[in-house]
Write an enzyme that holds these catalytic residues in place. Structure first.
Site, PDB file in Angstrom:
ATOM      1  N   THR A   1       1.005  -8.127  13.290  1.00 28.99           N
ATOM      2  CA  THR A   1       0.841  -6.827  12.660  1.00 28.99           C
ATOM      3  C   THR A   1       0.762  -6.950  11.163  1.00 28.99           C
ATOM      4  O   THR A   1       1.354  -7.848  10.590  1.00 28.99           O
ATOM      5  CB  THR A   1       2.026  -5.916  12.957  1.00 28.99           C
ATOM      6  OG1 THR A   1       1.726  -4.642  12.396  1.00 28.99           O
ATOM      7  CG2 THR A   1       3.289  -6.398  12.307  1.00 28.99           C
TER       8      THR A   1
ATOM      9  N   LYS B   1       3.866  -6.862   4.136  1.00 26.77           N
ATOM     10  CA  LYS B   1       3.613  -5.484   3.724  1.00 26.77           C
ATOM     11  C   LYS B   1       3.304  -4.695   4.987  1.00 26.77           C
ATOM     12  O   LYS B   1       2.871  -5.238   6.004  1.00 26.77           O
ATOM     13  CB  LYS B   1       2.471  -5.391   2.724  1.00 26.77           C
ATOM     14  CG  LYS B   1       1.126  -5.819   3.191  1.00 26.77           C
ATOM     15  CD  LYS B   1       0.291  -4.816   3.946  1.00 26.77           C
ATOM     16  CE  LYS B   1       0.281  -3.453   3.327  1.00 26.77           C
ATOM     17  NZ  LYS B   1      -0.567  -2.545   4.200  1.00 26.77           N
TER      18      LYS B   1
ATOM     19  N   THR C   1       0.872  -1.191   0.000  1.00 28.33           N
ATOM     20  CA  THR C   1       0.000   0.000   0.000  1.00 28.33           C
ATOM     21  C   THR C   1       0.910   1.242   0.000  1.00 28.33           C
ATOM     22  O   THR C   1       1.327   1.690  -1.059  1.00 28.33           O
ATOM     23  CB  THR C   1      -0.983  -0.006   1.182  1.00 28.33           C
ATOM     24  OG1 THR C   1      -0.278  -0.186   2.391  1.00 28.33           O
ATOM     25  CG2 THR C   1      -2.022  -1.097   1.005  1.00 28.33           C
TER      26      THR C   1
ATOM     27  N   GLU D   1       6.636   4.743   7.218  1.00 25.03           N
ATOM     28  CA  GLU D   1       6.218   5.903   6.427  1.00 25.03           C
ATOM     29  C   GLU D   1       7.120   7.104   6.700  1.00 25.03           C
ATOM     30  O   GLU D   1       7.187   7.605   7.817  1.00 25.03           O
ATOM     31  CB  GLU D   1       4.744   6.214   6.699  1.00 25.03           C
ATOM     32  CG  GLU D   1       3.856   5.165   6.037  1.00 25.03           C
ATOM     33  CD  GLU D   1       2.393   5.273   6.411  1.00 25.03           C
ATOM     34  OE1 GLU D   1       1.594   4.647   5.728  1.00 25.03           O
ATOM     35  OE2 GLU D   1       2.071   5.971   7.383  1.00 25.03           O
TER      36      GLU D   1
ATOM     37  N   ASN E   1       0.435  10.765   5.532  1.00 23.13           N
ATOM     38  CA  ASN E   1      -0.801  10.426   6.227  1.00 23.13           C
ATOM     39  C   ASN E   1      -1.852  11.521   6.212  1.00 23.13           C
ATOM     40  O   ASN E   1      -3.025  11.269   6.478  1.00 23.13           O
ATOM     41  CB  ASN E   1      -0.491  10.004   7.665  1.00 23.13           C
ATOM     42  CG  ASN E   1       0.029   8.593   7.676  1.00 23.13           C
ATOM     43  OD1 ASN E   1      -0.687   7.674   7.291  1.00 23.13           O
ATOM     44  ND2 ASN E   1       1.272   8.424   8.066  1.00 23.13           N
TER      45      ASN E   1
END
Lengths: 389, 389
Positions: free
Chosen positions: A182, A171, A145, A261, A384
């Site tokens: 997770t 992922k 993603t 991220e 985000n």
């Protein structure tokens, strides 16, 4: 070069679930039903596929023929979630001529948006047609993603003339703080093992890998790690297998953190000298989740006071005047007090891509824990604040 | 216009503790020793002034003559911390001709850097000379660190012909997640009350204000909120006082969140319908601390799935299929499922400076909690990656 166990085939296609034209539907098929064990999110809110997997694992007594995974939609908190998971699994089972209960669905993506089952059903023929033993890496790309790189790992070892192979893909990049498992992780192996024993071995390996990472302290509604074992190697699961499984999971878990991220640095946190391992883990987790520690590392700032303060927030008793802290192997705090380390030299060392923090309390405590996290950069916010738009 | 109680004087000077030439040393003196109550950080690592204040409050049986505060250095985790706090208080006590145990020190700033007591001792004469009843606001500026605005609030009410005044100042912008108290807050009032009763009233007001805010989930080593009551109004502390004290503390706490590092929006989170208030508070705190919720709000993204997921991570039982979520008064999720709200209209509403989130579980639970936080922007990272350098 990955070492892929025999007896498994992989495939991926673009089914139109995500807007960008990039494979978003994947399939793993085990030639014969494999022993299976899985760990799932501890979030109170659980996605439809997570609920269905639990049910299927119970009714099949831990056997899985196929894993069907989509990216681009979490299939969570929607009206049709349960029926989408069931109907797509049911169609797949019929096409594979296997029992419904041996289907293992998984989804990742946005929460609260209806997932159209027709997109999946329509793509199944091409998906099945594409199955091949050498498409493991294609599939690892389809489940991404916000990930910037695919994440795979494998190990092999030989015992009594038999070679055991373990290959895993995962992922995950944000919404990462495992409580039990997770994100998505799919592991296939040809070791021979019963489902119950496989579950115990998975739990032990997950506790030392996936449950020791954090990107942002959030636990997703879809987290799933599953391992399939088809027994094709003829070798039983022994201590060597446990070790190799842990290595594969640790390798994958660290790849998630490294790809956190916006992250630029992998941070390894070692805590020692606490009364017990559970307390050490709490302190390590508190340091790993502190935005102030993580932003200091992003800025290569040897601000060890934030590490001490984060440790103090863990709710675990320790005497701050016995605390020693190292950053990149440099003692920055001894007995709770600053050392006379060279700030400029340490700053340069903190510019490296990997950062090591050690927090040690002098005394008789034998509790220790290792934890991995990433630094916290402006890009985390950028990613985000605009994930859906 | 602030309503300052009589009987107090305030002062601030630049003592050279911080590099920028901006007042960094402040003093509050009560003409007669005041009843005092305080709450402190629950962090295991406590700064030297926090430890000394606890000791002084015990030996003085809750009486304070003067509060001495510096910014630019936390006086925490240093070799000389305890002796710096003691020697500066001791010099001040001699100059004010008051007992040492009535001195209340406080510090804020970087951790782990030695604080030179000479800077403070040398500045004391000018600091004392500058004492004045109308320098409350000057002092509120001297205690700022990464704060972008000074934070003050006051209330007054009349009872039986007597006017009671409460005035407070606070500082704080990052490292904010109170467990018992947070950051620095100084409240002065002329109500008449014994220290023990004042402590109970402070605890009650803090529980509904300072303990309900979070900027980044970190609790500092120096957090202190103290209230002094000199009795000058002649009016006893009754329910009206409790209400006014809570209002002042809530006003100050919300100012901290509004000025959260890099924050552009104040977020108010209401949780209702949970089994008890403690559970509701846990859920509200979990939503308030989720970086994914906070970045979505920064990006005006009505991504309610992240709110549901954060609630699910609180460790408090609730049925997701009974959960309703509102953002800016718009129902975005009903019974755990998406409504057909207009995303464009809600996005426009989320651009406002204040954001309201309501999380309600349908059923018989009476537990409720209100919590305040801020959005999470790239500027938080910028500020914290370079705080010391």
């Amino acid at each position: 070069m990955l070492s892929i166990p025999s007896g498994y085939r992989f495939s991926s296609v673009y089914a139109g679930i995500r807007k960008v034209e990039k494979d978003d539907l994947g399939l793993i098929v085990s030639d014969k039903p494999a022993s299976a064990a899985a760990v799932f999110t501890q979030n109170r809110v659980q996605a439809a596929p997570v609920k269905l997997c639990r049910k299927h694992l119970r009714s099949s007594r831990g056997h899985v023929k196929a894993i069907l995974v989509n990216a681009g939609n979490a299939n969570c908190a929607t009206k049709s979630g349960d029926s989408v998971a069931e109907s797509t699994c049911s169609t797949l089972a019929a096409k594979l001529k296997a029992p419904l209960e041996q289907m293992f669905p998984a989804s990742t993506g946005v929460i609260g948006v209806e997932l159209d089952p027709k997109l999946i059903v329509r793509a199944l023929p091409e998906l099945i047609k594409g199955l091949s033993a050498d498409r493991f890496e294609d599939l690892s790309k389809a489940i991404m993603t916000t990930d910037t790189v695919p994440k795979t790992a494998s190990r092999e070892y030989t015992v009594g003339g038999k070679t055991v192979r373990i290959a895993g893909m995962t992922k995950g990049s944000g919404m990462i703080m495992p409580n039990m498992a997770t994100t998505l992780g799919f592991i296939v192996t040809d070791v021979e093992v019963a489902p119950a024993k496989l579950k115990r071995m998975l739990d032990q390996s997950v506790a030392a890998s996936y449950n020791r990472i954090s990107v942002d302290g959030d636990t997703s509604t879809n987290d799933t790690v599953v391992v399939l074992a088809n027994g094709a190697s003829g070798a039983p699961a022994d201590g060597e297998f446990q070790k190799a499984l842990t290595e594969v999971l640790e390798d994958l878990a660290k790849q998630i953190v490294r790809d956190g991220e916006g992250a630029k640095k992998l941070v390894t946190i070692d805590v020692e000298g606490i009364v017990d391992d559970a307390g050490a883990e709490k302190i390590a987790r508190s340091i790993a989740n502190s935005p102030l520690v993580k932003t200091a590392i992003a800025g290569s700032d040897p601000n060890w006071g934030r590490i001490l303060s984060a440790a103090g927030n863990a709710g675990v008793p320790f005497d701050p005047m016995r605390a020693d802290i190292w950053m990149q192997g440099v003692a920055v705090c001894t007995g709770g007090l600053a050392t006379d380390f060279s700030e400029d030299e340490l700053k340069a060392k903190l510019d490296e891509r990997e950062c090591a923090i050690r927090f040690y309390v002098r005394g008789r405590g034998k509790g220790a824990a290792r934890f991995w996290t990433c630094d916290f950069t402006e890009d985390y916010i950028k990613i985000n604040a605009s994930y859906r738009t």
